[in-house]
Structures are given as structure tokens and as C-alpha cells.
Design an enzyme around this catalytic site. Structure first.
Site, PDB file in Angstrom:
ATOM      1  N   ASP A 141       0.882  -1.173   0.000  1.00  0.00           N
ATOM      2  CA  ASP A 141       0.000   0.000   0.000  1.00  0.00           C
ATOM      3  C   ASP A 141       0.917   1.219   0.000  1.00  0.00           C
ATOM      4  O   ASP A 141       2.144   1.081  -0.199  1.00  0.00           O
ATOM      5  CB  ASP A 141      -0.903  -0.037   1.245  1.00  0.00           C
ATOM      6  CG  ASP A 141      -1.897   1.101   1.297  1.00  0.00           C
ATOM      7  OD1 ASP A 141      -2.821   1.113   0.481  1.00  0.00           O
ATOM      8  OD2 ASP A 141      -1.733   1.990   2.155  1.00  0.00           O
ATOM      9  N   HIS A 142       0.367   2.374   0.225  1.00  0.00           N
ATOM     10  CA  HIS A 142       1.179   3.579   0.442  1.00  0.00           C
ATOM     11  C   HIS A 142       0.914   4.066   1.869  1.00  0.00           C
ATOM     12  O   HIS A 142      -0.016   4.867   2.086  1.00  0.00           O
ATOM     13  CB  HIS A 142       0.827   4.678  -0.561  1.00  0.00           C
ATOM     14  CG  HIS A 142       1.161   4.320  -1.978  1.00  0.00           C
ATOM     15  ND1 HIS A 142       0.226   4.314  -2.980  1.00  0.00           N
ATOM     16  CD2 HIS A 142       2.335   3.948  -2.547  1.00  0.00           C
ATOM     17  CE1 HIS A 142       0.815   3.956  -4.120  1.00  0.00           C
ATOM     18  NE2 HIS A 142       2.091   3.728  -3.884  1.00  0.00           N
TER      19      HIS A 142
ATOM     20  N   LYS B 139      -5.415   2.920   0.921  1.00  0.00           N
ATOM     21  CA  LYS B 139      -6.419   2.178   0.160  1.00  0.00           C
ATOM     22  C   LYS B 139      -5.944   1.920  -1.262  1.00  0.00           C
ATOM     23  O   LYS B 139      -6.742   1.906  -2.204  1.00  0.00           O
ATOM     24  CB  LYS B 139      -7.779   2.869   0.163  1.00  0.00           C
ATOM     25  CG  LYS B 139      -8.467   2.857   1.522  1.00  0.00           C
ATOM     26  CD  LYS B 139      -7.992   3.975   2.407  1.00  0.00           C
ATOM     27  CE  LYS B 139      -8.696   3.940   3.760  1.00  0.00           C
ATOM     28  NZ  LYS B 139      -8.236   5.012   4.648  1.00  0.00           N
ATOM     29  N   HIS B 140      -4.628   1.771  -1.407  1.00  0.00           N
ATOM     30  CA  HIS B 140      -4.035   1.431  -2.700  1.00  0.00           C
ATOM     31  C   HIS B 140      -3.507   0.003  -2.572  1.00  0.00           C
ATOM     32  O   HIS B 140      -2.361  -0.209  -2.182  1.00  0.00           O
ATOM     33  CB  HIS B 140      -2.905   2.398  -3.063  1.00  0.00           C
ATOM     34  CG  HIS B 140      -3.333   3.836  -3.062  1.00  0.00           C
ATOM     35  ND1 HIS B 140      -2.458   4.882  -2.871  1.00  0.00           N
ATOM     36  CD2 HIS B 140      -4.553   4.397  -3.240  1.00  0.00           C
ATOM     37  CE1 HIS B 140      -3.125   6.026  -2.923  1.00  0.00           C
ATOM     38  NE2 HIS B 140      -4.398   5.754  -3.146  1.00  0.00           N
ATOM     39  N   ILE B 141      -4.356  -0.952  -2.873  1.00  0.00           N
ATOM     40  CA  ILE B 141      -4.042  -2.354  -2.590  1.00  0.00           C
ATOM     41  C   ILE B 141      -3.139  -2.908  -3.694  1.00  0.00           C
ATOM     42  O   ILE B 141      -3.515  -2.909  -4.872  1.00  0.00           O
ATOM     43  CB  ILE B 141      -5.336  -3.179  -2.490  1.00  0.00           C
ATOM     44  CG1 ILE B 141      -6.227  -2.600  -1.383  1.00  0.00           C
ATOM     45  CG2 ILE B 141      -5.023  -4.647  -2.227  1.00  0.00           C
ATOM     46  CD1 ILE B 141      -7.658  -3.095  -1.439  1.00  0.00           C
TER      47      ILE B 141
END
Lengths: 181, 543
Positions: free
Chosen positions: B322-323, B476-478
């Protein structure tokens, strides 16, 4: 059986129609409430509702929507068992001070239940919600007073107030006048 | 059990990855069937869900998207065993995503930073992480196609573009203008030597595009653009149906079936009445992104694939990324008035690059441009103010507070792993369990690099107070989960997102990404999807 998706346009058209009908109903309700608060949507005793709006207008010197007020009054009825007594008590304090604005009497409201209730009423009008929690009752979104305090520069999120790429402008200083509302 | 022969290509998932591949295949003359776990809803319903949510929880995107019992997704009010994502580890992999037709682009910000050439060669250049299976020049044409497909606006001035390498084609629309607060933030960043540049974003700039209207600054890109000026995959579904796609909704795929040749033969799904169905096809695409894809593959283990489908490498579910972000909430004397224009409109990207990446992660800084009323109103009310003092305090706090976000890269770590929980959902399917640690590489960045930069920016803004997130939050960057590589022994998919183990199974999207860089992942997911789409068309043609 295998199901195919529904064309959402049908749903959307129904929704739009529903929204339009609902909007018309709400609009009519608002007009009725404006003309005669006793006809408001909330199932609150007319006298109680009148008292609630009287108190609200003493606590907040802005134009307050009777329709929103009816919803908040309904929420207050459910939340505060001795609502009539608290309304009467705070209104009496204001009248004793010949108050024309909240600053004239707020300090005289005793700490405790009465002061907490007065702050709850103010919070309900400004936030449009019964609390800051997830299970809060929503009285209004668009008419929450917090958005009125910034309406000269900020949109209410989800409502656009400018055209395509037309939001470049000088920043407003804090000294700019408060919007009238 | 109902068996139905379906289409040439079966696509599981109707988010942006599935949608762009579906359109490529339809345009190439193939029949396509898409299967979506969740419901199909109108934009008006989502907007009303959000407007009717209490002010205090409007920052939680899930309030606009209540999950259906058969297709659970993370909801902000669910904790512990009740939660869909079962989490463990030093850091919380607390993601949000949407199991609705149209997928999670419903609530993305539209931010579309490309990777840099260096981002794809971390192992070669810095001795950390993994190299990609191909280089930036290979990916660049797919970025261009993505920008045209989604309608991504961006600057024409090369000095304002990211990355700082030549583009093969211009953006289809000019970049959106800055708000006054962003202009001021940009001036301040410049005094520190940083360039706050216009973000490339999937939002219509000054003109309609793809049948959608121009952005009019509703400031509600997250959780939903009320007018679809921002691209989301829902806007494409009707067009796909006109081209012949069949879209099944409320249909939860729970098994990928293999045959004796270890090719994919069919997928099985539950409907919302818990009845089972089977769909076969020639070729299958799993387009459920980095959490649902590995979960489905692990659930599908069989005698030929005892660790799960596509998992001979034992990498399915590993390398979850993720970030991780830290937010600096600053209070200033000067008004910045966040909330004019779209919610994310600019960023400092150069801080994501450098030789320091051999030691610690880079970070990207952005000025969050959400209107602040929802964040400050209760804080102002709790001060006990009334009358003019209350009005002025709300106005001051709305104007003079801002969020500066530092988003970090993480390295692929096989110990950051999705497995199947012993907790089950409404259908009796296992919930995903994710163990997660952002790692020393990222933590060190926060300590010696990103937070010191963030604090300097805050100071230059004239901050009188700075509050910093006490822990990393997820963006929320899977990413990860079905990682890409040329070596089938340590990766799940090849350079075209084709499963190493199954020649007719493609698993494109964020799960394939071999590095995260710092910028949002969607544009790269889509570029990979288009690349996979080309490979599928070739494969279907027998090339």
C-alpha cells in the site's frame, strides 16, 4: 437461474421521479412548515415545537428553518425527558435578561443539564446531527449552519457553485465579512 | 447447481480493470460475461447515502456504500471478529474497497501519477525490493492509452509533468486550475525548493469527455462524484452492455475450477439466495484487485493445486503493499481555505526519488483539498462558544487548518501476507486475514526524511500547531498479492499478468505490481490491464 443485470437507467429514472416527487413533497412540507409550524413533518406537540423554535431563535441569531427545527425538536423530545421544563427554564432566563442575542443571557444558564441542553441545541443546528457519532440522527445536511459560515467561498460538498475550471480567485482574508444567514 | 456455457471470456469483477479489458475484448469481437459480487446501484442512491450520513462520519467513505450480506466489504463501524478484514501485525492493513458494480473507482480521488523508470528498477538501482518484468518504455504506451480511456487531464508543460521523461503523446485534457489555497501552498513549497505540480487526474477539465460533464468543483470526488465528471468504472457499464457484454450482479465467485490440463474450466458462484451456479468459458480474467483475487485463488485449491490456484510459487497472498501515509494537520494564521476545486489537485513528487532509496523509502506530499467544515465543526462546538464567537471560530478553523499528507512507498515482503481466516462471512466463505508490517525501510523514511520535510513545510506555512498521525494509515491502494515476475518460482503472473500456472487465466491489476513507488496505483493497474487485454486478444486469436 442465472440472472442478467438490470439496466440501471430504469432504476435511475424511477429514482429521479422519486426524487422529484419526494422533493415536491418536501418543498410543500417546507412551505407548510414555514407558514404554519404546526403542520411540520415532525410529530411533536405544536406548543412544544413553538417553544423549541423560540428557544432556538434566542440561542442563534440567524434565519432558522422551521422544517429543520421540527426535526430537531422531535430528536430533543426523544432524548430529553424533561424537555418542556428545560425549554421554559432557559426562555425564562433569556426574558429576565431582556435578551436580544445569545450573548445577553448564555452566561446565566446554570452549568449542568440546562447548559448542556442549550449547547446540544446549538450543535444540532450547526452540525445538522444529534451528535458527532456514527449513530447520530441527521436533521439536515445542506442547511447545517456550519456551511452558512463559509458560504461566500466554499461549496457544500457534493453541490457545485462554480462552472468548469472557474474556481481560480483571490483568497479571502479572515477579515472578510461573515455571510448573512 | 446450474451450469451455463457463458462467453469466450469470463471476467470476475466489474471495477476499472475488468471494464477496460472487457471493452478491448468486445471491440475485438469476443463475447464477454462479467460477474460482480455486489449490487448495481444508481449514482443518485450513492449521493443520497452520503448526504444523509451524519456530519461526524462523512470522512468514512463506507457510509455511502453499505455492503450487502453476501458481498461484504470493509465498513467503518465493524471491529474485531465482526469486521470483514481480519488484521494482525505491527501495522494495520485497514483498507477500504467496494464490492459494487463499478468497483472502488466509485470512491477514488482520480489521482493518476505514473511510475518513473527508476520506480520499476529498485533492485538494480538501489539493491532493495524487486525489479519489474519490463521497463518504463514498455509501459509508457499503455499509460497513454489509459489516459485516453479514462480521460486523464494533465499539464502540457513538460516542467510540470510527472515523471520528468518525454511523453509519447499529450494528455487528452489540460490540467485543472489550482484553488487559491493550492496556489499559496505551491508558493510556499517553492521557497523550500520543492515543486508542487498539478496532479494528472481522471477528471474532466474544462470540457465534457467520454459522455461525462466537466468538473464544476463539487469537492466531493471522494466518496463519489455526484455528476460523474470524475471517471469511475460505473460510467462504462452501460456502454459495455450496448456492445454486447452480459453483466451478472449479486453473484459471488467462490471457486475457480481447473481441468486435467490445469487450465481453468469454469468459475462457481453463489447468488444472494445462496444458490450455486457454474459458468464455463475459454479464458478467465480475475479483476477483483489485490485482496479478493488472492482470497479467491486460495479458496480454489484442488488436488492439482494444493496451495491454491496459480500458487505453485507460494506467492499468492504474499507481498501485500500500500502507500502508508502520515498526515500533518496544521493550524495556520493565514487562511488557506481548503475545499475549492477537486479534493486532490496537486502534489510534490520529486521527494519520491533519489539515491537515498537504497536506505529508506521516498515520500510524496500532497495538500488535501477537502472542505474543512466536516473536520472542524464539532471541535469548534466543543469549545462552548456561542453567537458571533462560534460563527467566527468555525470560519477560522475551516480557513486556517489543512492536512498535508506524506505517502510512502513500501517494499514487497512475503511476510506481509493474506491468508484465509477461520472467521467466515454470511455465505460461509472465509474472511481474508492480513498480517502487515510497513517495515523498517518505510519507518526509517518517516524518521529521517518525510516527517522532517513535512515539518519544514508546516513551518513555512506559518503553522502555529501541527498534529501528526500517531501511526501509519493506509491509502487504500491495494498492491501485491499476485505479484508479477519473469521467474515462475517466485511470482504469480508473467509480464502480461497471465498466471504462470494456467495459460488461460489472467490476473491483472494492483496485485501484480512489483513495486509501489509513492503515487496512487490505479493508472498503473489500468495500464497493466490494457497490456493484458492486448495479450488476451492475441491469445484468443491464436497468435
Amino acid at each position: 437461474m442465472t440472472r442478467q443485470s438490470k439496466d440501471p437507467n430504469g432504476t435511475l429514472m424511477m429514482s429521479r421521479r422519486g426524487i422529484l416527487l419526494g422533493g415536491a413533497t418536501l418543498f410543500a412540507g417546507s412551505i407548510a412548515a414555514s407558514l404554519c409550524p404546526t403542520l411540520s413533518l415532525a410529530a411533536v406537540d405544536a406548543g412544544m415545537q413553538g417553544q423549541f423554535m423560540k428557544l432556538s431563535n434566542l440561542l442563534i441569531q440567524h434565519q432558522l428553518s422551521p422544517a429543520v427545527g421540527a426535526r430537531i425538536a422531535e430528536g430533543a423530545t426523544a432524548q430529553y425527558k424533561n424537555l418542556p421544563q428545560m425549554l421554559e427554564a432557559i426562555i425564562t432566563i433569556a426574558e429576565k435578561n431582556k435578551a436580544t442575542q445569545v450573548e445577553d443571557f448564555f452566561a446565566d444558564i446554570p452549568e449542568g443539564e440546562l447548559k448542556d441542553f442549550a449547547l446540544w441545541v446549538i450543535a444540532a443546528w450547526y452540525s445538522g446531527s444529534s451528535s458527532d457519532k456514527r449513530d447520530a440522527t441527521v436533521f439536515t445536511y445542506e442547511e447545517a449552519l456550519t456551511f452558512k459560515t463559509t458560504s461566500d467561498i466554499l461549496t457544500i460538498p457534493s453541490y457545485g457553485i462554480s462552472g468548469p475550471n472557474l474556481w481560480t480567485r483571490p483568497n479571502l482574508p479572515l477579515s472578510a465579512p461573515m455571510p448573512t444567514f | 447447481m446450474v451450469t451455463k456455457t457463458s462467453a469466450d471470456v469470463v471476467i470476475v469483477g466489474t471495477g476499472v480493470v475488468g471494464v477496460v479489458i472487457a471493452e478491448q475484448l468486445l471491440d475485438a469481437g469476443h463475447s464477454v460475461l462479467m460477474i460482480e459480487a455486489g449490487p448495481r446501484v444508481s449514482r443518485a442512491e450513492v449521493v443520497e447515502n452520503w448526504r444523509n450520513a451524519p456530519l461526524g462520519v462523512k470522512g468514512d467513505t463506507s457510509v455511502a456504500y453499505p455492503s450487502r450480506p453476501w458481498a461484504p466489504h470493509p465498513m467503518g463501524n465493524e471491529k474485531g471478529d465482526e469486521a470483514y478484514l481480519q488484521l494482525s501485525g505491527p501495522d494495520s492493513y485497514a483498507q477500504t474497497f467496494i464490492r459494487y458494480a463499478g468497483g472502488s473507482t466509485w470512491h477514488w480521488a482520480g489521482t493518476s501519477w505514473r511510475l518513473t523508470p527508476e520506480d520499476m528498477r529498485l533492485k538494480s538501482l538501489y539493491g532493495v525490493g524487486r525489479d519489474w518484468a519490463f521497463d518504463y518504455d514498455t509501459l509508457e504506451p499503455y499509460y497513454v492509452r489509459t489516459e485516453n480511456k479514462l480521460g486523464i487531464c494533465g499539464p502540457s508543460d513538460p516542467a510540470l509533468q510527472w515523471p520528468r521523461v518525454a511523453r509519447s503523446a499529450p494528455y487528452p485534457m489540460p490540467h485543472l486550475p489550482f484553488s487559491p489555497g493550492e496556489e499559496r501552498f505551491t508558493e510556499i513549497a517553492r521557497t523550500l525548493g520543492y515543486n508542487n505540480i498539478p496532479v494528472a487526474q481522471a477528471r474532466n477539465s474544462g470540457m465534457p469527455y467520454d459522455g461525462r460533464p466537466a468538473c464544476c468543483a463539487n469537492n466531493n470526488c471522494v466518496p463519489v462524484c455526484p455528476v460523474a465528471a470524475k471517471y469511475d468504472a460505473e460510467t462504462a457499464l452501460h456502454r459495455l452492455e450496448k456492445k454486447g457484454a452480459t453483466i451478472l450482479v449479486d453473484s459471488v465467485v467462490y471457486k475457480v475450477e481447473t481441468n486435467a490440463q490445469n487450465k481453468i474450466e469454469a468459475v462457481h458462484f453463489y447468488d444472494q439466495h445462496k444458490e450455486t451456479h457454474r459458468i464455463d468459458g475459454k479464458l478467465f480474467v480475475l479483476a477483483c484487485n489485490g485482496l479478493e483475487n488472492p482470497k479467491l485463488l486460495l479458496m480454489s485449491k484442488d488436488d492439482r493445486n494444493p496451495n491454491g490456484v496459480a500458487n505453485s510459487s507460494d506467492q499468492v497472498g504474499r507481498n501485500m503493499m500500500d502507500h502508508p501515509q502520515l498526515t500533518l494537520t496544521v493550524t495556520t494564521k493565514e487562511p488557506f481555505w481548503s475545499g475549492i476545486g477537486p479534493v486532490v489537485n496537486s502534489g510534490i513528487m520529486e521527494t519520491s526519488q533519489g539515491s537515498f532509496r537504497s536506505e529508506h523509502a521516498g515520500a510524496y506530499f500532497r495538500y488535501n483539498n477537502f472542505a474543512r467544515n466536516r473536520f472542524v465543526t464539532f471541535a469548534a462546538l466543543k469549545k462552548g462558544l456561542v453567537g458571533k464567537a462560534l460563527d467566527e471560530e468555525i470560519r477560522r478553523m475551516t480557513a486556517c487548518t489543512a492536512d498535508i499528507v506524506a505517502a510512502h512507498e513500501v517494499l514487497p515482503d512475503p511476510n506481509n501476507r493474506l491468508t484465509l481466516s477461520d472467521k467466515t462471512d454470511w455465505l460461509g466463505l472465509p474472511k481474508p486475514h492480513i498480517h502487515y508490517d510497513v517495515g523498517e525501510y518505510t519507518r526509517k523514511s518517516a524518521e529521517v526524511y518525510s516527517l522532517p520535510i513535512g515539518k519544514r513545510i508546516a513551518e513555512a506555512m506559518g503553522a502555529t500547531d501541527v498534529k501528526i498521525s500517531p501511526k501509519f494509515n493506509q491509502s487504500k491502494h491495494i498492491m501485491g498479492g499476485t505479484i508479477m515476475g519473469n521467474d515462475a518460482s517466485n511470482s504469480v503472473v508473467d509480464a502480461d499478468c497471465r498466471a504462470h500456472d494456467h495459460e488461460n487465466l489472467f490476473i491483472p491489476g494492483g496485485g501484480a505490481m512489483a513495486s509501489t513507488a509513492c503515487g496512487n496505483s490505479t493508472i498503473t493497474m489500468v495500464a497493466l490491464a490494457i497490456k493484458a487485454g492486448d495479450a488476451i486478444v492475441d491469445q484468443m486469436r491464436g497468435a
